[in-house]
Each structure stands twice: as structure tokens, then as C-alpha cells.
Design an enzyme around this catalytic site. Sequence first.
Site, PDB file in Angstrom:
ATOM      1  N   GLY A   1      30.883  38.688   5.847  1.00  0.00           N
ATOM      2  CA  GLY A   1      30.269  38.752   7.163  1.00  0.00           C
ATOM      3  C   GLY A   1      29.731  40.102   7.596  1.00  0.00           C
TER       4      GLY A   1
ATOM      5  N   GLU B   1      33.843  45.307  10.602  1.00  0.00           N
ATOM      6  CA  GLU B   1      33.935  43.837  10.650  1.00  0.00           C
ATOM      7  C   GLU B   1      32.729  43.245  11.372  1.00  0.00           C
ATOM      8  OE1 GLU B   1      34.780  41.171   9.668  1.00  0.00           O
ATOM      9  OE2 GLU B   1      36.916  40.754   9.611  1.00  0.00           O
ATOM     10  N   ASP B   2      32.483  41.977  11.122  1.00  0.00           N
ATOM     11  CA  ASP B   2      31.414  41.295  11.837  1.00  0.00           C
ATOM     12  C   ASP B   2      31.864  40.905  13.240  1.00  0.00           C
ATOM     13  OD1 ASP B   2      33.256  39.410  10.870  1.00  0.00           O
ATOM     14  OD2 ASP B   2      31.759  38.089   9.975  1.00  0.00           O
TER      15      ASP B   2
ATOM     16  N   ASP C   1      37.976  37.965  16.416  1.00  0.00           N
ATOM     17  CA  ASP C   1      38.156  36.699  17.125  1.00  0.00           C
ATOM     18  C   ASP C   1      39.621  36.603  17.570  1.00  0.00           C
ATOM     19  OD1 ASP C   1      37.579  34.110  18.009  1.00  0.00           O
ATOM     20  OD2 ASP C   1      37.842  33.216  16.042  1.00  0.00           O
ATOM     21  N   THR C   2      40.472  35.948  16.795  1.00  0.00           N
ATOM     22  CA  THR C   2      41.889  35.900  17.168  1.00  0.00           C
ATOM     23  C   THR C   2      42.548  37.270  16.962  1.00  0.00           C
ATOM     24  OG1 THR C   2      42.628  35.309  14.937  1.00  0.00           O
ATOM     25  CG2 THR C   2      42.089  33.495  16.422  1.00  0.00           C
ATOM     26  N   GLY C   3      41.960  38.088  16.094  1.00  0.00           N
ATOM     27  CA  GLY C   3      42.518  39.403  15.792  1.00  0.00           C
ATOM     28  C   GLY C   3      43.444  39.389  14.589  1.00  0.00           C
TER      29      GLY C   3
ATOM     30  N   THR D   1      42.914  38.680  11.353  1.00  0.00           N
ATOM     31  CA  THR D   1      42.401  39.319  10.140  1.00  0.00           C
ATOM     32  C   THR D   1      42.530  40.835  10.268  1.00  0.00           C
ATOM     33  OG1 THR D   1      40.787  37.545   9.942  1.00  0.00           O
ATOM     34  CG2 THR D   1      40.390  39.504   8.613  1.00  0.00           C
TER      35      THR D   1
ATOM     36  N   LYS E   1      35.222  38.900  20.580  1.00  0.00           N
ATOM     37  CA  LYS E   1      35.461  37.735  21.445  1.00  0.00           C
ATOM     38  C   LYS E   1      36.859  37.872  22.028  1.00  0.00           C
ATOM     39  CE  LYS E   1      33.839  34.158  18.540  1.00  0.00           C
ATOM     40  NZ  LYS E   1      33.906  32.761  18.075  1.00  0.00           N
TER      41      LYS E   1
ATOM     42  N   PHE F   1      30.425  29.999  19.279  1.00  0.00           N
ATOM     43  CA  PHE F   1      30.352  30.206  17.836  1.00  0.00           C
ATOM     44  C   PHE F   1      29.009  30.820  17.461  1.00  0.00           C
ATOM     45  CE2 PHE F   1      30.427  29.509  13.315  1.00  0.00           C
ATOM     46  CZ  PHE F   1      31.733  29.882  13.026  1.00  0.00           C
TER      47      PHE F   1
ATOM     48  N   ASP G   1      28.290  33.427   9.406  1.00  0.00           N
ATOM     49  CA  ASP G   1      27.906  32.115   8.880  1.00  0.00           C
ATOM     50  C   ASP G   1      28.560  30.967   9.623  1.00  0.00           C
ATOM     51  OD1 ASP G   1      30.580  32.736   7.767  1.00  0.00           O
ATOM     52  OD2 ASP G   1      30.296  30.839   6.695  1.00  0.00           O
TER      53      ASP G   1
ATOM     54  N   ARG H   1      23.607  33.262   7.428  1.00  0.00           N
ATOM     55  CA  ARG H   1      23.914  34.703   7.385  1.00  0.00           C
ATOM     56  C   ARG H   1      22.648  35.540   7.442  1.00  0.00           C
ATOM     57  NH1 ARG H   1      29.335  35.371   5.943  1.00  0.00           N
ATOM     58  NH2 ARG H   1      30.159  33.817   4.521  1.00  0.00           N
TER      59      ARG H   1
HETATM   60  P1  IMP Z   1      40.061  36.460  13.311  1.00  0.00           P
HETATM   61  O1  IMP Z   1      41.064  36.712  12.241  1.00  0.00           O
HETATM   62  O2  IMP Z   1      40.363  35.190  14.064  1.00  0.00           O
HETATM   63  O3  IMP Z   1      39.838  37.636  14.239  1.00  0.00           O
HETATM   64  O4  IMP Z   1      38.731  36.083  12.599  1.00  0.00           O
HETATM   65  C1  IMP Z   1      37.851  36.942  12.126  1.00  0.00           C
HETATM   66  C2  IMP Z   1      36.888  36.218  11.188  1.00  0.00           C
HETATM   67  O5  IMP Z   1      36.612  34.888  11.608  1.00  0.00           O
HETATM   68  C3  IMP Z   1      35.573  36.917  11.202  1.00  0.00           C
HETATM   69  O6  IMP Z   1      35.530  37.964  10.257  1.00  0.00           O
HETATM   70  C4  IMP Z   1      34.620  35.787  10.874  1.00  0.00           C
HETATM   71  O7  IMP Z   1      34.506  35.650   9.468  1.00  0.00           O
HETATM   72  C5  IMP Z   1      35.254  34.550  11.427  1.00  0.00           C
HETATM   73  N1  IMP Z   1      34.681  34.188  12.737  1.00  0.00           N
HETATM   74  C6  IMP Z   1      35.262  34.258  13.952  1.00  0.00           C
HETATM   75  N2  IMP Z   1      34.447  33.862  14.928  1.00  0.00           N
HETATM   76  C7  IMP Z   1      33.276  33.562  14.346  1.00  0.00           C
HETATM   77  C8  IMP Z   1      31.995  33.103  14.838  1.00  0.00           C
HETATM   78  O8  IMP Z   1      31.744  32.916  16.057  1.00  0.00           O
HETATM   79  N3  IMP Z   1      31.049  32.897  13.898  1.00  0.00           N
HETATM   80  C9  IMP Z   1      31.239  33.097  12.571  1.00  0.00           C
HETATM   81  N4  IMP Z   1      32.408  33.531  12.064  1.00  0.00           N
HETATM   82  C10 IMP Z   1      33.420  33.750  12.940  1.00  0.00           C
HETATM   83 MG    MG Z   2      34.598  38.056   8.402  1.00  0.00          MG
END
Ligand code: IMP
Ligand code: MG
Length: 176
Positions: free
Chosen positions: A42, A97-98, A101-103, A105, A129, A150, A157, A163
Site C-alpha cells: 500500500g 504507511e498508506d 485504521d485500527t492501528g 498493524t 482514520k 473505504f 486497494d 492501487r
Molecule cells: P490497521 O492495522 O487496521 O491499522 O490496518 C492498516 C492496513 O489496513 C492498511 O495498511 C491497509 O492495507 C488496510 N486498510 C485500512 N483501511 C483501508 C482502506 O480504507 N482502504 C484500503 N486499505 C485499507
Molecule cells: Mg497497508
Amino acid sequence: MADKIEIMYSREEVEKRIAEMGRIISEDYQGREITLICILKGAAFFACELAKSITVPVNIEFMRCSSYGNETQSSGVVKITQDLDEPIRGKDVIVVEDIIDTGRTMNYLLEVLSGRKPESIRICSLLDKPDRRVVDVAVDYTGFVIPDVFIVGYGLDYAQKYRQLPYIGVVNQDAK
Ligand code: IMP
Ligand code: MG
């Protein structure tokens, strides 16, 4: 049926913002050398564009991890599927990072990378987010703070598609 994608930030807006981020990072890191760790796939487009606006020496490394399948919901399980091939001990690291989201990763990555004793470690994300956060993560450099929608394009993607879009778009929920 093709997904309907609505433009949220145009190519010009995205590139202007990334150039600004590069300028800020260059000022913050005057006299130092940066190790950018691009989280595949991403962040690839973002990291390359960002690097072009950084005026201090930059070293780009790549790492890949997975927390998503082809779904729009996080599995909650993070796995490193491709590790760095250079040590980062003593380096000034910025994890790129791209989207946060939840944090989960980033939280996991920070734990792993901090354990390798870099001189410093910061986080730079194109998108954030905050409404979706499950684990607390302090993002040092954010491109755009967005609501819980989303996103695709500029490296992000939906089931591995979109992408390559040069803008940031929202996938229409009805068409999904
Ligand atoms: P986290 O671990 O929930 O913070 O997720 C992070 C990863 O989820 C990002 O690096 C993305 O690959 C994927 N992701 C989260 N939200 C989106 C979105 O809106 N579009 C595409 N990928 C997303
Ligand atoms: Mg990613």
C-alpha cells in the site's frame, strides 16, 4: 458490475500535500540521514513520492506485512511476510504507511522495529482514520485525516484493485 469510485483528493491535492510533508520532514531531520521503511504494498506509491521531496539523505527499505485478506475488515492478526534485509540499529527510521485504521498493524510493527534499537523511530502515514482506532498509535506525520470510509487509489486497494489510481477515492458502499 464495476465499483463506483468517487474522488476525495485529486492527484494535484495529494501530490501537493506529500510535497509539504517532505519539506517538513527535511526540516526536522536537518543534518541527519533518514531510513524510510515503506510498508508494502500500500505505501509504495506514497513512499516513492515522499522520498522525492526529502532533501536530506534518504535510504528506502521495504517490508511487507499482512493483516487483511481480500476483505475490508481487519482480521486483527498481523504477520511480517517480508522482512528488512538490513539492520536498523542506530538509524533514524521513519515507518511509511498508506493508512492507519485500527492501528493494529502499526502497533505491532513499532514493537518489532523498536526492539531492533534504531536511534529514533517515527510514523508517517498518508491517511489516518482515527474513528476506527482499536489500539492507540501516535502518528508523527499525517497526510489527510479522513472519516470511516473505504479508500482506494494512490497505492490503496480494494481486493488488490485500484492501487494505480493517481487520486484518493472512496468506493461506493452500494456498488461493493
Ligand atoms: P490497521 O492495522 O487496521 O491499522 O490496518 C492498516 C492496513 O489496513 C492498511 O495498511 C491497509 O492495507 C488496510 N486498510 C485500512 N483501511 C483501508 C482502506 O480504507 N482502504 C484500503 N486499505 C485499507
Ligand atoms: Mg497497508
